[in-house]
Design an enzyme around this catalytic site. Sequence first.
Site, PDB file in Angstrom:
ATOM      1  CG  PHE A 197      34.147 -27.585   2.022  1.00 52.68           C
ATOM      2  CD1 PHE A 197      36.029 -28.111   2.691  1.00 52.68           C
ATOM      3  CD2 PHE A 197      33.238 -27.203   3.094  1.00 52.68           C
ATOM      4  CE1 PHE A 197      35.963 -27.605   3.963  1.00 52.68           C
ATOM      5  CE2 PHE A 197      33.660 -27.386   4.070  1.00 52.68           C
ATOM      6  CZ  PHE A 197      34.977 -28.056   4.537  1.00 52.68           C
TER       7      PHE A 197
ATOM      8  CG  ASP B  20      32.491 -30.014  -9.524  1.00 58.11           C
ATOM      9  OD1 ASP B  20      32.116 -28.753 -10.189  1.00 58.11           O
ATOM     10  OD2 ASP B  20      32.560 -30.113  -8.821  1.00 58.11           O
TER      11      ASP B  20
ATOM     12  CB  ILE C 124      23.721 -31.058 -12.089  1.00 58.00           C
ATOM     13  CG1 ILE C 124      23.313 -29.979 -11.056  1.00 58.00           C
ATOM     14  CG2 ILE C 124      23.979 -31.792 -11.683  1.00 58.00           C
ATOM     15  CD1 ILE C 124      22.360 -30.524  -9.584  1.00 58.00           C
TER      16      ILE C 124
ATOM     17  CD  GLU D  98      25.468 -21.711  -6.864  1.00 57.01           C
ATOM     18  OE1 GLU D  98      26.302 -21.123  -6.260  1.00 57.01           O
ATOM     19  OE2 GLU D  98      25.920 -21.824  -8.334  1.00 57.01           O
TER      20      GLU D  98
ATOM     21  CB  THR E 283      21.827 -27.914   4.476  1.00 55.58           C
ATOM     22  OG1 THR E 283      21.954 -26.930   6.309  1.00 55.58           O
ATOM     23  CG2 THR E 283      20.525 -26.710   4.133  1.00 55.58           C
TER      24      THR E 283
ATOM     25  CE1 TYR F 254      22.959 -23.868   0.751  1.00 58.93           C
ATOM     26  CE2 TYR F 254      22.543 -23.516   2.906  1.00 58.93           C
ATOM     27  CZ  TYR F 254      22.909 -24.364   1.681  1.00 58.93           C
ATOM     28  OH  TYR F 254      24.242 -24.997   2.013  1.00 58.93           O
TER      29      TYR F 254
ATOM     30  CB  ALA G  10      14.458 -21.459   0.683  1.00 63.60           C
TER      31      ALA G  10
ATOM     32  CE  LYS H 291      21.491 -28.420   0.080  1.00 59.76           C
ATOM     33  NZ  LYS H 291      22.180 -28.629  -0.969  1.00 59.76           N
TER      34      LYS H 291
ATOM     35  CG  ASN I  58      27.752 -23.694  10.022  1.00 62.10           C
ATOM     36  OD1 ASN I  58      26.464 -24.155  10.432  1.00 62.10           O
ATOM     37  ND2 ASN I  58      28.791 -22.361   9.395  1.00 62.10           N
TER      38      ASN I  58
ATOM     39  N   GLY J 243      18.481 -10.975   7.497  1.00 62.29           N
ATOM     40  CA  GLY J 243      17.051 -12.317   7.767  1.00 62.29           C
ATOM     41  C   GLY J 243      18.805 -13.372   8.743  1.00 62.29           C
ATOM     42  CG  HIS J 244      23.271 -13.925  10.334  1.00 60.77           C
ATOM     43  ND1 HIS J 244      24.181 -13.201  11.254  1.00 60.77           N
ATOM     44  CD2 HIS J 244      23.449 -14.990  10.357  1.00 60.77           C
ATOM     45  CE1 HIS J 244      25.072 -13.584  11.549  1.00 60.77           C
ATOM     46  NE2 HIS J 244      24.723 -14.557  10.880  1.00 60.77           N
TER      47      HIS J 244
HETATM   48  P1  NAD Z   1      30.533 -26.317  -1.841  1.00 61.23           P
HETATM   49  O1  NAD Z   1      29.862 -24.469  -2.985  1.00 61.23           O
HETATM   50  O2  NAD Z   1      32.212 -26.102  -1.566  1.00 61.23           O
HETATM   51  O3  NAD Z   1      31.078 -27.055  -3.729  1.00 61.23           O
HETATM   52  C1  NAD Z   1      29.927 -27.078  -4.390  1.00 61.23           C
HETATM   53  C2  NAD Z   1      30.450 -28.073  -5.627  1.00 61.23           C
HETATM   54  O4  NAD Z   1      29.342 -27.797  -6.665  1.00 61.23           O
HETATM   55  C3  NAD Z   1      31.446 -27.107  -6.619  1.00 61.23           C
HETATM   56  O5  NAD Z   1      33.056 -27.690  -6.922  1.00 61.23           O
HETATM   57  C4  NAD Z   1      30.538 -26.812  -7.667  1.00 61.23           C
HETATM   58  O6  NAD Z   1      31.145 -26.719  -8.423  1.00 61.23           O
HETATM   59  C5  NAD Z   1      29.426 -27.619  -7.976  1.00 61.23           C
HETATM   60  N1  NAD Z   1      28.274 -27.270  -8.878  1.00 61.23           N
HETATM   61  C6  NAD Z   1      27.612 -26.153  -8.909  1.00 61.23           C
HETATM   62  N2  NAD Z   1      26.927 -26.040  -9.556  1.00 61.23           N
HETATM   63  C7  NAD Z   1      26.524 -26.897 -10.011  1.00 61.23           C
HETATM   64  C8  NAD Z   1      25.672 -27.802 -11.196  1.00 61.23           C
HETATM   65  N3  NAD Z   1      24.943 -27.122 -11.543  1.00 61.23           N
HETATM   66  N4  NAD Z   1      25.894 -28.842 -11.642  1.00 61.23           N
HETATM   67  C9  NAD Z   1      27.525 -29.493 -11.413  1.00 61.23           C
HETATM   68  N5  NAD Z   1      28.207 -29.222 -10.309  1.00 61.23           N
HETATM   69  C10 NAD Z   1      28.060 -27.866  -9.616  1.00 61.23           C
HETATM   70  O7  NAD Z   1      29.813 -26.351  -1.152  1.00 61.23           O
HETATM   71  P2  NAD Z   1      30.044 -27.717  -0.501  1.00 61.23           P
HETATM   72  O8  NAD Z   1      30.456 -26.611   0.861  1.00 61.23           O
HETATM   73  O9  NAD Z   1      30.836 -28.266  -0.610  1.00 61.23           O
HETATM   74  O10 NAD Z   1      28.939 -28.046  -0.166  1.00 61.23           O
HETATM   75  C11 NAD Z   1      27.936 -29.646  -1.117  1.00 61.23           C
HETATM   76  C12 NAD Z   1      27.278 -29.594  -0.627  1.00 61.23           C
HETATM   77  O11 NAD Z   1      27.026 -29.607   1.061  1.00 61.23           O
HETATM   78  C13 NAD Z   1      26.188 -28.678  -1.257  1.00 61.23           C
HETATM   79  O12 NAD Z   1      24.903 -29.381  -1.382  1.00 61.23           O
HETATM   80  C14 NAD Z   1      25.572 -27.646   1.077  1.00 61.23           C
HETATM   81  O13 NAD Z   1      24.098 -27.561   0.280  1.00 61.23           O
HETATM   82  C15 NAD Z   1      26.044 -29.038   1.511  1.00 61.23           C
HETATM   83  N6  NAD Z   1      26.378 -28.655   2.918  1.00 61.23           N
HETATM   84  C16 NAD Z   1      27.042 -27.625   3.119  1.00 61.23           C
HETATM   85  C17 NAD Z   1      27.896 -27.742   4.703  1.00 61.23           C
HETATM   86  C18 NAD Z   1      28.506 -26.400   4.647  1.00 61.23           C
HETATM   87  O14 NAD Z   1      28.896 -26.318   5.697  1.00 61.23           O
HETATM   88  N7  NAD Z   1      29.964 -27.129   3.325  1.00 61.23           N
HETATM   89  C19 NAD Z   1      26.499 -28.043   5.550  1.00 61.23           C
HETATM   90  C20 NAD Z   1      25.673 -29.074   5.356  1.00 61.23           C
HETATM   91  C21 NAD Z   1      25.196 -29.162   4.075  1.00 61.23           C
HETATM   92  O1  DAU Z   2      24.536 -24.842   8.333  1.00 67.39           O
HETATM   93  C1  DAU Z   2      25.296 -25.390   7.567  1.00 67.39           C
HETATM   94  C2  DAU Z   2      25.048 -24.201   6.748  1.00 67.39           C
HETATM   95  O2  DAU Z   2      26.196 -24.123   6.392  1.00 67.39           O
HETATM   96  C3  DAU Z   2      25.738 -25.775   5.143  1.00 67.39           C
HETATM   97  O3  DAU Z   2      24.589 -25.888   4.408  1.00 67.39           O
HETATM   98  C4  DAU Z   2      25.680 -23.719   3.971  1.00 67.39           C
HETATM   99  O4  DAU Z   2      26.328 -24.390   2.467  1.00 67.39           O
HETATM  100  C5  DAU Z   2      27.723 -22.973   5.266  1.00 67.39           C
HETATM  101  O5  DAU Z   2      28.150 -22.011   4.353  1.00 67.39           O
HETATM  102  C6  DAU Z   2      26.957 -22.556   6.049  1.00 67.39           C
HETATM  103  O6  DAU Z   2      26.455 -21.726   6.470  1.00 67.39           O
HETATM  104  P1  DAU Z   2      26.503 -20.210   6.940  1.00 67.39           P
HETATM  105  O7  DAU Z   2      25.971 -19.056   6.794  1.00 67.39           O
HETATM  106  O8  DAU Z   2      26.669 -21.117   8.200  1.00 67.39           O
HETATM  107  O9  DAU Z   2      28.142 -20.109   6.772  1.00 67.39           O
HETATM  108  P2  DAU Z   2      29.063 -18.999   6.885  1.00 67.39           P
HETATM  109  O10 DAU Z   2      30.541 -19.656   6.929  1.00 67.39           O
HETATM  110  O11 DAU Z   2      28.463 -18.516   5.820  1.00 67.39           O
HETATM  111  O12 DAU Z   2      28.689 -18.001   8.457  1.00 67.39           O
HETATM  112  C7  DAU Z   2      29.260 -18.665   9.554  1.00 67.39           C
HETATM  113  C8  DAU Z   2      28.756 -18.400  10.496  1.00 67.39           C
HETATM  114  O13 DAU Z   2      29.541 -16.526  10.794  1.00 67.39           O
HETATM  115  C9  DAU Z   2      26.967 -17.335  10.036  1.00 67.39           C
HETATM  116  O14 DAU Z   2      26.630 -16.563  11.393  1.00 67.39           O
HETATM  117  C10 DAU Z   2      27.641 -15.996   9.453  1.00 67.39           C
HETATM  118  C11 DAU Z   2      28.586 -15.369   9.977  1.00 67.39           C
HETATM  119  N1  DAU Z   2      30.225 -14.413   9.214  1.00 67.39           N
HETATM  120  C12 DAU Z   2      30.089 -14.987   7.599  1.00 67.39           C
HETATM  121  C13 DAU Z   2      31.387 -14.284   7.066  1.00 67.39           C
HETATM  122  C14 DAU Z   2      31.581 -15.159   5.424  1.00 67.39           C
HETATM  123  C15 DAU Z   2      30.585 -13.655   9.620  1.00 67.39           C
HETATM  124  O15 DAU Z   2      30.356 -13.027  10.724  1.00 67.39           O
HETATM  125  N2  DAU Z   2      31.244 -13.285   8.650  1.00 67.39           N
HETATM  126  C16 DAU Z   2      31.763 -13.028   8.156  1.00 67.39           C
HETATM  127  O16 DAU Z   2      32.461 -12.321   7.033  1.00 67.39           O
END
Ligand code: NAD
Ligand code: DAU
Length: 353
Positions: A15, A37, A64, A88, A134, A159, A161, A163, A188, A292-293
């Site tokens: 993403f 990737d 990786i 992940e 994160t 997750y 822990a 990171k 987020n 543990g939400h």
């Molecule tokens: P995502 O799950 O959408 O994408 C992760 C990517 O990493 C995928 O393309 C996957 O194929 C690749 N990947 C996973 N395991 C791998 C491995 N062993 N070797 C090589 N590639 C691998 O994740 P995202 O939401 O885009 O998050 C990207 C980064 O940003 C992560 O490090 C996450 O912790 C961080 N982050 C995400 C958010 C969020 O809200 N999504 C917020 C803050 C930080």
């Molecule tokens: O804060 C940054 C993090 O945000 C990133 O590091 C993570 O990679 C990313 O997945 C995200 O984590 P969250 O757990 O906050 O995101 P998620 O979209 O899974 O959930 C957002 C909130 O919504 C959280 O309080 C849980 C709740 N939720 C989530 C899902 C999937 C629901 O209520 N219903 C659902 O079905």
Amino acid sequence: MNFRKTILITGGAGFIGSHVVRRFVNNYPDYRIVNADKLTYAGNLENLTDIEKKGNYFFEKTDIVDKQAVVKLFGKFNFDGIIHLAAESHVDRSITGPDEFVFTNIIGTVNLMNAALNSWQKVFVGKLFYHISTDEVYGSLGSEGMFTEKSAYDPKSPYSASKASSDHMVRAYNHTFGLPAVISNCSNNYGPNQFPEKLIPLAINNIKNNKPVPVYGKGENIRDWLYVEDHAAAIDLIFQNGKAGETYNIGGNNEWKNIDLIRLLCKIMDKRLNRSIGTSEKLITFVKDRPGHDLRYAIDSSKLQKEMGWSPIPSFEAGLEKTVDWYLSNSGWLENIISGDYGKYYESMYSGR
Ligand code: NAD
Ligand code: DAU
């Protein structure tokens, strides 16, 4: 062509990674951008079809966690910079299966740093290892306060822990071996191309298909939402201007209770789908809480704003509308995901909840 720099972006098919790859490929035609990737369930090269044929873009399918594969990758390219996003990333999956989070998020990060140290041989001028992390490493807030760069680490899920562990390893490599490294911790993200296991795209897809919208617990947990392109812009600024050894917080200054966010999304979906106002809200279903939400995250990003002049888009509603429009006009993207293994995951996660 002679490139000015060669940059490795890990996790570029995911993403956030895909938005970062697109930004760098388009903004820096004189940089060679290598996207490495593994293409896990979350990696999707369809996210990059618009730039895949550009002359400065290269893709390497690399796990990786596989040390030899990482060594081979660094042998093939002479990287000047690394922007490390591969991970992940889904909290719920880390609860049902933590091991993969330890392998990819911790061991994968260490493999990359070892390869960078070996490749750079203590000549660090113009080199940077940029680790994307994160806000969840700081744990959970009560109703007051915000996370700053000085907040103590207190991760609560497997997750977060994993990171936090990787952040500690990056800091240790900077301190002990002099690896020029920066870290950013972001709140987020939302926007186009987010995998539909995460709250916003999951809700959009379910509302569209008249399926229940699962809200965990009472929906009172609070998240600070940031449009993904704002995160990519911050990453660009930090990559160009960040100081080795520093941490930068990135956040939307945009806190929403989950239930309020879902209600706003329902209103937007009613308008877009020409349903009478209130129709989609009827789909909201409160389900068993996440173990543990974490209650609340809020990020103070004033350091980044002051030092680099970054700021997020002002209107969450506009960002959410843009996101909804993207999902509605890219139904093929979503269908390809839903028809695969993700369908099975969804059933096992939500049935009987
Ligand atoms: P995502 O799950 O959408 O994408 C992760 C990517 O990493 C995928 O393309 C996957 O194929 C690749 N990947 C996973 N395991 C791998 C491995 N062993 N070797 C090589 N590639 C691998 O994740 P995202 O939401 O885009 O998050 C990207 C980064 O940003 C992560 O490090 C996450 O912790 C961080 N982050 C995400 C958010 C969020 O809200 N999504 C917020 C803050 C930080
Ligand atoms: O804060 C940054 C993090 O945000 C990133 O590091 C993570 O990679 C990313 O997945 C995200 O984590 P969250 O757990 O906050 O995101 P998620 O979209 O899974 O959930 C957002 C909130 O919504 C959280 O309080 C849980 C709740 N939720 C989530 C899902 C999937 C629901 O209520 N219903 C659902 O079905």
